[in-house]
Design a protein around this motif. Structure first.
Motif, short mmCIF file in Angstrom:
data_model
loop_
_atom_site.label_atom_id
_atom_site.label_comp_id
_atom_site.label_asym_id
_atom_site.label_seq_id
_atom_site.Cartn_x
_atom_site.Cartn_y
_atom_site.Cartn_z
N CYS A 113 -20.21 -4.61 14.16
CA CYS A 113 -19.33 -4.90 15.29
C CYS A 113 -18.37 -3.73 15.55
N PRO A 114 -18.44 -3.09 16.71
CA PRO A 114 -17.59 -1.91 16.96
C PRO A 114 -16.10 -2.23 17.02
N LEU A 115 -15.75 -3.43 17.51
CA LEU A 115 -14.33 -3.79 17.57
C LEU A 115 -13.73 -3.90 16.17
N SER A 116 -14.49 -4.49 15.26
CA SER A 116 -14.00 -4.60 13.87
C SER A 116 -13.80 -3.22 13.27
N LEU A 117 -14.76 -2.34 13.49
CA LEU A 117 -14.66 -0.98 12.95
C LEU A 117 -13.45 -0.25 13.52
N PHE A 118 -13.17 -0.47 14.79
CA PHE A 118 -12.01 0.17 15.42
C PHE A 118 -10.70 -0.33 14.82
N TYR A 119 -10.53 -1.67 14.77
CA TYR A 119 -9.27 -2.23 14.32
C TYR A 119 -9.01 -1.98 12.83
N GLU A 120 -10.07 -1.85 12.05
CA GLU A 120 -9.87 -1.59 10.62
C GLU A 120 -9.25 -0.22 10.36
N GLY A 121 -9.40 0.69 11.31
CA GLY A 121 -8.80 2.01 11.16
C GLY A 121 -7.40 2.13 11.74
N GLU A 122 -6.91 1.03 12.34
CA GLU A 122 -5.59 1.03 12.95
C GLU A 122 -4.61 0.20 12.13
N ILE B 108 0.84 -1.20 0.00
CA ILE B 108 0.00 0.00 0.00
C ILE B 108 0.88 1.25 0.00
N TYR B 109 1.93 1.25 0.83
CA TYR B 109 2.85 2.39 0.86
C TYR B 109 3.57 2.56 -0.48
N LEU B 110 3.91 1.45 -1.09
CA LEU B 110 4.62 1.50 -2.37
C LEU B 110 3.76 2.14 -3.44
N ARG B 111 2.44 1.89 -3.37
CA ARG B 111 1.53 2.41 -4.39
C ARG B 111 1.05 3.82 -4.08
N PHE B 112 0.73 4.09 -2.80
CA PHE B 112 0.10 5.35 -2.44
C PHE B 112 0.98 6.28 -1.60
N GLY B 113 2.16 5.82 -1.23
CA GLY B 113 3.02 6.63 -0.39
C GLY B 113 2.81 6.31 1.09
N HIS B 114 3.68 6.88 1.91
CA HIS B 114 3.65 6.61 3.36
C HIS B 114 2.55 7.44 4.01
N LEU B 115 1.28 7.01 3.79
CA LEU B 115 0.11 7.72 4.28
C LEU B 115 -0.81 6.76 5.03
N HIS B 116 -1.51 7.29 6.04
CA HIS B 116 -2.38 6.45 6.85
C HIS B 116 -3.71 6.15 6.14
N ASP B 117 -4.25 7.13 5.45
CA ASP B 117 -5.59 6.98 4.86
C ASP B 117 -5.70 5.81 3.87
N PRO B 118 -4.78 5.67 2.90
CA PRO B 118 -4.92 4.53 1.99
C PRO B 118 -4.90 3.17 2.69
N ALA B 119 -4.06 3.06 3.73
CA ALA B 119 -4.01 1.80 4.48
C ALA B 119 -5.34 1.56 5.20
N ALA B 120 -5.89 2.62 5.79
CA ALA B 120 -7.17 2.49 6.51
C ALA B 120 -8.29 2.12 5.55
N TRP B 121 -8.35 2.76 4.38
CA TRP B 121 -9.40 2.45 3.42
C TRP B 121 -9.26 1.02 2.88
N THR B 122 -8.03 0.58 2.67
CA THR B 122 -7.82 -0.80 2.22
C THR B 122 -8.31 -1.79 3.26
N GLN B 123 -8.05 -1.49 4.53
CA GLN B 123 -8.50 -2.37 5.60
C GLN B 123 -10.02 -2.32 5.75
N ARG B 124 -10.64 -1.18 5.48
CA ARG B 124 -12.10 -1.10 5.47
C ARG B 124 -12.67 -2.03 4.42
N LEU B 125 -12.04 -2.05 3.24
CA LEU B 125 -12.49 -2.94 2.18
C LEU B 125 -12.34 -4.40 2.59
N LEU B 126 -11.20 -4.74 3.19
CA LEU B 126 -11.01 -6.11 3.69
C LEU B 126 -12.04 -6.46 4.75
#
Length: 226
Positions: A132-141, A83-101
């Motif tokens: 599930c609130p725990l899933s929503l929390f961890y997907e943003g971390e 994700i970093y290789l494609r979008f750079g060292h940013l938090h948002d792309p990683a968080a959105w990818t994990q939301r999709l997962l």
């Protein structure tokens, strides 16, 4: 295969994916705008370690930090590094990818409950997982849990399909996914002998063929781990 994804039988799964993804889009937008701790990495924490490790891999595209042997399961840092290789060292792309997962994981829970316990149980389990609130929390971390849950659910789906089809190809797929689970979280190794025994019982034919199916599964998992 692709046509089946857009068939009438697949419609409930798309509905569940839409519900889960919609909830995650709203949650991600709210958290990213209103949470002052969003994207904060505490030095010494697991999220800090994964972030630094993934950034090293993205720059070198190899081990990073000279981690031999690995202190953590290495799959998540490599996943994050892509994700970093494609979008750079940013938090948002990683968080959105994990939301999709996470949304796909909800669909997998929906499938498993629907397949094993029936349609009503599938909807109940799917909606509960989507909210599930725990899933929503961890997907943003930046933590391994989202990827780990996805892999374990995928492996369970493959086991169910393999038990129905009872062919060598499916036992190999199961071994491959089990190996990925172990690389992601090493304590999943404890499940390998139990899964091999289950495959020996689920396979068809003589005890020799059953044992060979279990051996093929274990060998494939070992190859992935190695």
């Amino acid at each position: 295969m692709i046509s089946r994804l857009f068939s009438r039988a697949a419609a409930p799964y798309w509905v569940m994916f839409g519900i889960a993804m919609g909830i995650r889009i709203v949650h991600q937008l709210l958290v990213s705008r209103a949470d002052p701790m969003y994207g904060f990495l505490l030095q010494g924490g697991d999220n800090y370690t994964y972030d630094r490790w993934a950034n090293e891999i993205a720059q070198q595209f190899w081990l990073g930090w000279d981690r031999i042997p690995f202190f953590h399961g290495p799959l998540y840092p490599y996943f994050l590094s892509l994700i970093y290789l494609r979008f750079g060292h940013l938090h948002d792309p990683a968080a959105w990818t994990q939301r999709l997962l996470g949304a796909v994981s909800v669909v997998l829970i929906f499938y498993l409950a629907r397949r094993i316990f029936g349609k009503k149980a599938g909807w109940f389990a799917g909606l509960a997982a989507a909210l599930c609130p725990l899933s929503l929390f961890y997907e943003g971390e930046l933590l391994v849990e989202t990827l780990l849950v996805f892999l374990h659910l995928s492996t369970l789906c493959l086991f169910i399909e393999a038990a129905a089809r009872k062919t060598w190809k499916w036992w190999i797929f199961c071994g491959f996914m089990m190996g990925l689970c172990c690389v992601c979280r090493p304590n999943a190794l404890l499940l390998v002998p139990f899964a091999a025994c289950w495959i020996g019982l689920a396979a068809e034919g003589s005890w020799k063929k059953r044992g060979l199916a279990a051996l093929v599964f274990a060998m494939m998992a070992t190859v992935v781990i190695a």
